[in-house]
Design an enzyme around this catalytic site. Structure first.
Site, PDB file in Angstrom:
ATOM      1  N   CYS A  97       0.394  -2.850  11.705  1.00 30.52           N
ATOM      2  CA  CYS A  97       0.503  -3.761  10.338  1.00 30.52           C
ATOM      3  C   CYS A  97      -0.400  -2.819   9.416  1.00 30.52           C
ATOM      4  O   CYS A  97      -1.713  -2.960   9.474  1.00 30.52           O
ATOM      5  CB  CYS A  97       0.079  -5.128  10.482  1.00 30.52           C
ATOM      6  SG  CYS A  97       0.640  -5.941   8.920  1.00 30.52           S
ATOM      7  N   GLY A  98       0.295  -2.482   8.460  1.00 32.06           N
ATOM      8  CA  GLY A  98      -0.644  -1.591   7.223  1.00 32.06           C
ATOM      9  C   GLY A  98      -1.229  -2.542   6.472  1.00 32.06           C
ATOM     10  O   GLY A  98      -2.498  -2.625   6.195  1.00 32.06           O
ATOM     11  N   HIS A 217      12.271  -3.767  11.706  1.00 30.14           N
ATOM     12  CA  HIS A 217      11.923  -3.794  10.258  1.00 30.14           C
ATOM     13  C   HIS A 217      13.178  -3.177   9.516  1.00 30.14           C
ATOM     14  O   HIS A 217      13.534  -2.225   9.574  1.00 30.14           O
ATOM     15  CB  HIS A 217      10.597  -3.275   9.956  1.00 30.14           C
ATOM     16  CG  HIS A 217       9.481  -3.881  10.481  1.00 30.14           C
ATOM     17  ND1 HIS A 217       9.240  -3.756  11.669  1.00 30.14           N
ATOM     18  CD2 HIS A 217       8.479  -4.611   9.838  1.00 30.14           C
ATOM     19  CE1 HIS A 217       8.040  -4.631  11.722  1.00 30.14           C
ATOM     20  NE2 HIS A 217       7.814  -5.098  10.709  1.00 30.14           N
ATOM     21  N   ASP A 243       8.529  -9.133   3.493  1.00 27.46           N
ATOM     22  CA  ASP A 243       7.168  -8.636   3.249  1.00 27.46           C
ATOM     23  C   ASP A 243       6.675  -8.941   1.620  1.00 27.46           C
ATOM     24  O   ASP A 243       7.341  -8.269   0.943  1.00 27.46           O
ATOM     25  CB  ASP A 243       6.912  -7.394   3.796  1.00 27.46           C
ATOM     26  CG  ASP A 243       5.418  -6.857   3.817  1.00 27.46           C
ATOM     27  OD1 ASP A 243       4.679  -7.637   3.041  1.00 27.46           O
ATOM     28  OD2 ASP A 243       5.150  -6.203   4.725  1.00 27.46           O
ATOM     29  N   CYS A 247       4.401  -3.273   2.065  1.00 26.54           N
ATOM     30  CA  CYS A 247       4.624  -2.866   3.555  1.00 26.54           C
ATOM     31  C   CYS A 247       3.836  -1.704   3.913  1.00 26.54           C
ATOM     32  O   CYS A 247       4.527  -0.339   3.818  1.00 26.54           O
ATOM     33  CB  CYS A 247       5.780  -3.099   4.010  1.00 26.54           C
ATOM     34  SG  CYS A 247       6.169  -3.128   5.924  1.00 26.54           S
ATOM     35  N   GLY A 248       2.858  -1.649   4.692  1.00 25.35           N
ATOM     36  CA  GLY A 248       2.040  -0.343   4.950  1.00 25.35           C
ATOM     37  C   GLY A 248       2.902   0.496   6.066  1.00 25.35           C
ATOM     38  O   GLY A 248       2.954   1.632   5.751  1.00 25.35           O
TER      39      GLY A 248
END
Ligand code: PYC
Length: 320
Positions: A97-98, A217, A243, A247-248
């Site tokens: 998860c960024g 995703h 998100d 979103c990383g």
């Protein structure tokens, strides 16, 4: 009565709340279950198989919501790493998860556990670097990212054929250029419905990542609302929440596609806008046929909490 039921020593579940560009990360700094050590991928499996109640207690209603992302800190396994982390959301563990990594960096700075400079975090998909620039700004150096397939067409029920790219940015993404639906908060229901149907079609037609991993995703992209930025996006996460951040891992997947198309040079800055208008700056380094995404964003600490588990509370483990 309100002892932590996940730990024999009763160590309380303590939380630092953050948000990164509007997307929350609930960082569990103590009181998490014993995952038995081993690699973060192994610990993630134990977490998924044995501690789903803990996941639900932390992120689901009534304490959390569908948009909440959890980050359980563990002991590091890589020499020199500051911590390990397992990310999770309303339906299960995430691979990476960024926005969460930016939130964890800022939470660790808030606790005085890291200072400005470069650090390493262990995740279930490998070590991820992060550089703390100041108390709120972090650049993550993500796992090697790549486009797996270009121009894949999927037949979507009620919509027709939809074409996109499959790319890895720490999670699997299906990236679709969106020309018809405005990437705007006023169109959230339509965007959610469209991307959810794409996700279901990919699963039904067994279209996966190159490791057989589910593409969970879906990322729509189009022109930016703010001309200072490169592109606006809408990202649907695995649990059907969108998100709020850019979103990383989604920015990483998009960087990989742009590089594969010859549209981004190593000296360029790519600015990805979220559907609420927040921005991540993306850069990259080439590493053979992969790109190493460098994604910069800001996060804020907005709470410190201790969770209580009252035995008579029917929803102490969340609404599942
Ligand atoms: O920032 O990578 C990300 C992310 C994944 C799911 C929600 N945010």
């Amino acid at each position: 009565m309100s002892r932590n039921p996940f730990r024999e020593d009763g160590e309380p579940v303590r939380i630092i709340e953050t948000h990164t560009g509007g997307e929350p990360t609930r960082v569990v700094i103590s009181g998490g279950p014993d995952l038995g050590g081993g690699s973060l991928a192994e610990q993630r499996r134990v977490f998924r198989d044995k501690f789903d109640r803990f996941r639900s207690a932390v992120v689901n209603e009534p304490r959390g919501s569908d948009v909440m992302v959890g980050a359980l800190l563990t002991e590091p396994v890589t020499p020199g790493a500051v911590a390990g982390v397992i990310y999770f959301n309303n339906v299960g563990p995430l691979q990476m998860c960024g926005h969460g990594t930016i939130g964890v960096g800022v939470a660790l700075a808030h606790l005085g556990r890291v200072s400005a400079g470069k650090h390493l975090l262990d995740t279930s998909v490998g070590p991820v670097g992060f550089e703390l620039h100041d108390l709120h700004t972090v650049t993550i150096e993500n796992v090697p990212s790549y486009r797996f397939r270009r121009d894949v067409t999927v037949e979507v029920v009620g919509i027709g054929p939809v074409t996109g790219d499959i790319a890895w940015g720490g999670n699997w993404f299906f990236l679709v250029r969106e020309d018809q639906r405005p990437l705007a908060l006023s169109h959230l229901e339509e965007l959610t419905d469209f991307t959810w149907k794409i996700r279901q079609a990919l699963t039904a037609q067994n279209i996966t990542g190159d490791d057989g991993g589910e593409i969970d995703h879906i990322e729509l992209y189009g022109p930016p609302a703010n001309p200072e930025n490169s592109s606006r996006t809408f990202v649907l996460c695995p649990g059907k929440a969108y998100d709020r951040s850019p979103c990383g891992t989604g920015t990483s997947a998009r960087l990989a596609c742009l590089v594969a198309d010859g549209k981004l040079r190593p000296e360029d800055v790519y600015r990805q806008e979220s559907v609420i208008g927040t921005v991540f700056e993306g850069r990259y380094r080439q590493d053979g046929d992969r790109v190493i995404p460098l994604v910069t964003g800001t996060a804020y600490v907005n709470g410190e909490t201790t969770f209580l588990f009252e035995e008579r509370d029917p929803f102490r483990y969340g609404i599942r």
